[in-house]
Design a protein around this motif. Structure first.
Motif, PDB file in Angstrom:
ATOM      1  N   PHE A 164       5.375   3.382  -1.206  1.00 42.51           N
ATOM      2  CA  PHE A 164       6.649   3.395  -1.920  1.00 42.51           C
ATOM      3  C   PHE A 164       6.400   3.936  -3.319  1.00 42.51           C
ATOM      4  O   PHE A 164       5.723   3.313  -4.128  1.00 42.51           O
ATOM      5  CB  PHE A 164       7.240   1.986  -1.972  1.00 42.51           C
TER       6      PHE A 164
ATOM      7  N   GLU B  85      11.199  -0.876  -0.218  1.00 41.48           N
ATOM      8  CA  GLU B  85       9.741  -0.920  -0.288  1.00 41.48           C
ATOM      9  C   GLU B  85       9.156  -1.484   1.002  1.00 41.48           C
ATOM     10  O   GLU B  85       8.135  -1.001   1.500  1.00 41.48           O
ATOM     11  CB  GLU B  85       9.297  -1.771  -1.480  1.00 41.48           C
TER      12      GLU B  85
ATOM     13  N   ARG C 239       8.803   0.962   3.988  1.00 38.73           N
ATOM     14  CA  ARG C 239       7.715   1.957   3.923  1.00 38.73           C
ATOM     15  C   ARG C 239       6.388   1.285   4.229  1.00 38.73           C
ATOM     16  O   ARG C 239       6.208   0.100   3.964  1.00 38.73           O
ATOM     17  CB  ARG C 239       7.634   2.566   2.525  1.00 38.73           C
TER      18      ARG C 239
END
Length: 149
Positions: A45, A37, A40
């Motif tokens: 995400f 996560e 990104r």
């Protein structure tokens, strides 16, 4: 509830219940999801990304168990395999053999594939349409057998 929130919730329940095997597996999953996560941009995400992380983690456990077993370390192999049911609980159900065969047949017909050289195009369609439910090894073997016959 997103996948990462679901894993966090289950992690808290495992802490309270004292289920050590499940707790360890969930900690590793949660850590991998958080890492992915953070890689990104904020808010990008998705649950599909989370499922990709979970599939990768599952594959790593299987490969590690295989390696440990080949090295004669059965106990460590079993420990790796103990995480797999925990991961499977968050993944969509795998395709049945009949569903996979139908998907492969449709992909071959759609791409007009006739030889093993066309396997890449067929596998691209199978992977896209399988939405993470198609086992890559089984699909590959099935496509190869259909195109070489």
């Amino acid at each position: 509830m997103t996948t990462i929130e679901h894993v966090r919730s289950e992690l808290q329940h495992a802490m309270k219940s004292g289920d050590r095997v499940r707790l360890d597996a969930l900690r590793l999953l949660y850590s991998s999801l958080q890492r992915a996560e953070k890689d990104r941009p904020a808010g990008e995400f998705t649950d599909q990304d989370a499922l990709a992380v979970l599939r990768r983690e599952r594959k790593q456990r299987l490969e590690a168990a295989e390696a440990y077993r080949a090295a004669g370390q059965e106990e460590r192999a079993a420990a790796e395999e103990a995480d797999i049911p925990v991961i499977d609980a968050y993944l969509p159900a795998a395709m049945s053999d009949a569903e996979l065969e139908a998907l492969v047949e449709a992909a071959i017909a759609e791409t007009g594939a006739t030889t093993v050289r066309d396997m890449g195009r067929v596998m691209g369609v199978v992977t896209q349409r399988g939405e993470g439910r198609a086992d890559g090894r089984a699909a590959s073997a099935l496509v190869r057998s259909r195109l070489s016959a």
